[in-house]
Design a protein around this motif. Structure first.
Motif, PDB file in Angstrom:
ATOM      1  N   MET A   1     -24.772 -45.569 -32.741  1.00 13.81           N
ATOM      2  CA  MET A   1     -24.209 -46.783 -31.997  1.00 13.81           C
ATOM      3  C   MET A   1     -22.970 -47.208 -32.327  1.00 13.81           C
ATOM      4  N   ASP A   2     -21.906 -47.388 -31.544  1.00 15.35           N
ATOM      5  CA  ASP A   2     -20.644 -47.900 -32.130  1.00 15.35           C
ATOM      6  C   ASP A   2     -20.881 -49.646 -31.863  1.00 15.35           C
ATOM      7  N   TRP A   3     -20.346 -50.351 -33.143  1.00 10.24           N
ATOM      8  CA  TRP A   3     -20.306 -51.645 -33.147  1.00 10.24           C
ATOM      9  C   TRP A   3     -19.371 -52.162 -32.100  1.00 10.24           C
ATOM     10  N   GLU A   4     -18.377 -51.529 -31.838  1.00  7.89           N
ATOM     11  CA  GLU A   4     -17.149 -51.892 -30.898  1.00  7.89           C
ATOM     12  C   GLU A   4     -17.878 -51.964 -29.533  1.00  7.89           C
ATOM     13  N   ASP A   5     -18.426 -51.096 -29.136  1.00  7.39           N
ATOM     14  CA  ASP A   5     -19.001 -51.037 -27.929  1.00  7.39           C
ATOM     15  C   ASP A   5     -19.759 -52.315 -27.764  1.00  7.39           C
ATOM     16  N   LEU A   6     -20.720 -52.652 -28.739  1.00  9.63           N
ATOM     17  CA  LEU A   6     -21.293 -54.111 -28.720  1.00  9.63           C
ATOM     18  C   LEU A   6     -20.565 -55.260 -28.408  1.00  9.63           C
ATOM     19  N   ARG A   7     -19.384 -55.115 -29.321  1.00 12.70           N
ATOM     20  CA  ARG A   7     -18.485 -56.313 -29.186  1.00 12.70           C
ATOM     21  C   ARG A   7     -17.878 -56.305 -27.751  1.00 12.70           C
ATOM     22  N   TYR A   8     -17.379 -55.401 -27.036  1.00  8.55           N
ATOM     23  CA  TYR A   8     -16.843 -55.472 -25.902  1.00  8.55           C
ATOM     24  C   TYR A   8     -18.134 -55.939 -24.933  1.00  8.55           C
ATOM     25  N   PHE A   9     -19.222 -55.363 -25.048  1.00 10.32           N
ATOM     26  CA  PHE A   9     -20.372 -56.066 -24.263  1.00 10.32           C
ATOM     27  C   PHE A   9     -20.612 -57.372 -24.449  1.00 10.32           C
ATOM     28  N   ALA A  10     -20.664 -57.883 -25.586  1.00  2.00           N
ATOM     29  CA  ALA A  10     -20.727 -59.516 -25.970  1.00  2.00           C
ATOM     30  C   ALA A  10     -19.623 -60.138 -25.322  1.00  2.00           C
ATOM     31  N   ALA A  11     -18.450 -59.746 -25.291  1.00  2.00           N
ATOM     32  CA  ALA A  11     -17.209 -60.231 -24.504  1.00  2.00           C
ATOM     33  C   ALA A  11     -17.555 -60.298 -22.943  1.00  2.00           C
ATOM     34  N   LEU A  12     -18.087 -59.309 -22.491  1.00  2.00           N
ATOM     35  CA  LEU A  12     -18.359 -59.307 -20.963  1.00  2.00           C
ATOM     36  C   LEU A  12     -19.564 -60.301 -20.670  1.00  2.00           C
ATOM     37  N   ALA A  13     -20.356 -60.516 -21.533  1.00  3.23           N
ATOM     38  CA  ALA A  13     -21.516 -61.376 -21.575  1.00  3.23           C
ATOM     39  C   ALA A  13     -21.216 -62.729 -21.448  1.00  3.23           C
ATOM     40  N   ASN A  14     -20.002 -62.876 -22.193  1.00  5.35           N
ATOM     41  CA  ASN A  14     -19.426 -64.310 -22.295  1.00  5.35           C
ATOM     42  C   ASN A  14     -18.758 -64.844 -21.282  1.00  5.35           C
ATOM     43  N   ALA A  15     -17.896 -63.863 -20.756  1.00  7.73           N
ATOM     44  CA  ALA A  15     -16.884 -63.982 -19.614  1.00  7.73           C
ATOM     45  C   ALA A  15     -17.363 -63.784 -18.331  1.00  7.73           C
ATOM     46  N   GLY A  16     -18.479 -62.897 -18.089  1.00  8.42           N
ATOM     47  CA  GLY A  16     -18.767 -62.806 -16.811  1.00  8.42           C
ATOM     48  C   GLY A  16     -18.229 -61.995 -15.966  1.00  8.42           C
ATOM     49  N   SER A  17     -16.818 -61.281 -16.278  1.00 10.11           N
ATOM     50  CA  SER A  17     -16.279 -60.603 -15.444  1.00 10.11           C
ATOM     51  C   SER A  17     -15.299 -59.489 -16.583  1.00 10.11           C
ATOM     52  N   LEU A  18     -14.833 -58.469 -16.039  1.00 14.02           N
ATOM     53  CA  LEU A  18     -14.000 -57.474 -16.779  1.00 14.02           C
ATOM     54  C   LEU A  18     -12.576 -58.018 -17.358  1.00 14.02           C
ATOM     55  N   SER A  19     -12.220 -58.822 -16.183  1.00 15.62           N
ATOM     56  CA  SER A  19     -10.675 -59.278 -16.420  1.00 15.62           C
ATOM     57  C   SER A  19     -10.950 -60.362 -17.531  1.00 15.62           C
ATOM     58  N   GLY A  20     -11.963 -61.371 -17.602  1.00 19.68           N
ATOM     59  CA  GLY A  20     -12.270 -62.302 -18.531  1.00 19.68           C
ATOM     60  C   GLY A  20     -12.474 -61.657 -19.953  1.00 19.68           C
ATOM     61  N   ALA A  21     -13.283 -60.746 -19.720  1.00 20.93           N
ATOM     62  CA  ALA A  21     -13.523 -59.977 -21.112  1.00 20.93           C
ATOM     63  C   ALA A  21     -12.359 -59.357 -21.696  1.00 20.93           C
ATOM     64  N   ALA A  22     -11.582 -58.760 -20.715  1.00 18.56           N
ATOM     65  CA  ALA A  22     -10.363 -57.879 -21.413  1.00 18.56           C
ATOM     66  C   ALA A  22      -9.410 -59.162 -21.824  1.00 18.56           C
ATOM     67  N   ARG A  23      -9.286 -60.423 -21.236  1.00 19.12           N
ATOM     68  CA  ARG A  23      -8.267 -61.450 -21.846  1.00 19.12           C
ATOM     69  C   ARG A  23      -8.887 -61.841 -23.298  1.00 19.12           C
ATOM     70  N   LEU A  24     -10.319 -62.039 -23.330  1.00 21.27           N
ATOM     71  CA  LEU A  24     -10.711 -62.315 -24.836  1.00 21.27           C
ATOM     72  C   LEU A  24     -10.410 -61.454 -26.037  1.00 21.27           C
ATOM     73  N   ILE A  25     -10.613 -60.108 -25.423  1.00 22.75           N
ATOM     74  CA  ILE A  25     -10.369 -59.164 -26.358  1.00 22.75           C
ATOM     75  C   ILE A  25      -8.893 -58.619 -26.900  1.00 22.75           C
ATOM     76  N   GLY A  26      -8.127 -58.698 -25.688  1.00 25.33           N
ATOM     77  CA  GLY A  26      -6.555 -58.427 -25.659  1.00 25.33           C
ATOM     78  C   GLY A  26      -6.542 -56.854 -25.165  1.00 25.33           C
ATOM     79  N   VAL A  27      -7.270 -56.486 -24.201  1.00 24.31           N
ATOM     80  CA  VAL A  27      -7.220 -55.082 -23.693  1.00 24.31           C
ATOM     81  C   VAL A  27      -7.025 -55.092 -22.198  1.00 24.31           C
ATOM     82  N   GLU A  28      -7.006 -53.700 -21.839  1.00 18.29           N
ATOM     83  CA  GLU A  28      -7.059 -53.778 -20.227  1.00 18.29           C
ATOM     84  C   GLU A  28      -8.653 -53.634 -19.841  1.00 18.29           C
ATOM     85  N   HIS A  29      -8.753 -54.139 -18.512  1.00 18.96           N
ATOM     86  CA  HIS A  29     -10.038 -54.193 -18.230  1.00 18.96           C
ATOM     87  C   HIS A  29     -10.747 -52.836 -17.945  1.00 18.96           C
TER      88      HIS A  29
END
Length: 310
Positions: A1-29
């Motif tokens: 399992m890739d830790w980066e996948d978990l990091r992206y999922f944690a960002a989605l869980a924190n933000a509640g939306s793809l756009s919010g998670a993308a802003r937290l990490i600095g990537v495209e949604h």
């Protein structure tokens, strides 16, 4: 399992939306969506329910998100220890500060810092929200209130005084009872300066709202009404006067905050020294208090108050 996948999922869980998670990490949604989908395939679990633009965690998703957040905190702690032990004066230092304060008080000192230490690269985040020092969204923060939680070290470096301002032409043409007001958007109603302004309305309208102090000052200068502005936002700005000189000013403390793990890193100490020198003469005169715990940081006011929080 890739830790980066978990990091992206944690960002989605924190933000509640793809756009919010993308802003937290600095990537495209789309990158967040792809990573989360891959994590679901690898675990064989349905982690989120997609409802329009919102993402709700399933029961399994909630458990995985909790584990991912714990892993993220541990990884962040390791990064802070690594960065905090660096002996180099060549590093990027990220500063979070209110935009108007950063423009008025920090631009000159930071430009001078770069001349003395060209190996230090400064990235300024000018935004109203408070960047997380735990997650290293920023290394240093300027805040208009004393922090109350976290493993942080905070130095009081000054005070900002808020007063009512207007253009002379507006005051001459408008009776006090007919004043309209200029203010922040409603998401700032709990801020002390906004709360103080709202208490003065007495039925009079807020005619113009803006998300930044710069736009508020422009509205007031153009004759749009009366507004509450800090001293650093009106310094050198001709065409504004105090609307009610008899009114007591509202004072907010200015704090320089660093995560305790990071405060001894040479690059960060150099920037702290620079920011300590950024306070104005009036602020220097106003600062009172105890000496710094564990030794003063060079450049910070000698009587500046330092707090260590746990």
């Amino acid at each position: 399992m890739d830790w980066e996948d978990l990091r992206y999922f944690a960002a989605l869980a924190n933000a509640g939306s793809l756009s919010g998670a993308a802003r937290l990490i600095g990537v495209e949604h789309a990158t967040v969506a792809r990573r989360v989908a891959r994590l679901e395939r690898e675990t064989g679990l349905k982690l989120v329910d997609r409802r329009g633009r919102r993402f709700l965690l399933t029961a399994e998703g909630g458990k995985i998100a909790s584990i991912a957040r714990t892993m993220e905190k541990s990884a962040d702690a390791i990064e802070r220890v690594k960065a905090g032990r660096s002996s180099a004066l060549e590093a990027e230092v990220v500063i979070s500060a209110p935009p108007a304060y950063a423009a008025a008080r920090l631009a000159g000192p930071l430009a001078d810092l770069r001349k003395r230490h060209p190996g230090i690269r400064v990235r300024m985040i000018g935004e109203k929200r408070q960047a997380s020092l735990d997650r290293r969204e920023a290394d240093l923060a300027i805040r208009l209130s004393r922090p109350t939680a976290g493993d942080l070290t905070a130095f009081k470096i000054g005070e900002a005084r808020f007063r009512l301002y207007a253009s002379p032409a507006y005051l001459a043409a408008t009776p006090v009872g007919a004043w309209a007001f200029v203010a922040y958007e409603q998401d700032m109603d709990a801020a002390p300066q906004q709360a103080g302004l709202l208490a003065m309305l007495e039925g009079r309208p807020i005619g113009l709202r803006a998300s930044t102090l710069e736009m508020q000052a422009a509205f007031i200068l153009a004759g749009g009404g009366v507004g509450m502005l800090p001293d650093f936002a009106v310094e050198g700005l001709d065409g504004l006067v105090e609307a009610d000189p008899a009114m007591l000013s509202l004072v907010r403390e200015i704090w320089l905050v660093v995560h305790t793990d990071m405060r001894h890193a040479p690059a960060i100490r150099a920037v702290m020294d620079c920011l300590g020198r950024s306070v104005g003469p009036l602020e220097q005169a106003l600062i009172q208090g105890a000496g710094a715990v564990g030794g003063a940081v060079a450049g910070l006011p000698q009587q500046g108050q330092q707090l260590r929080l746990r």
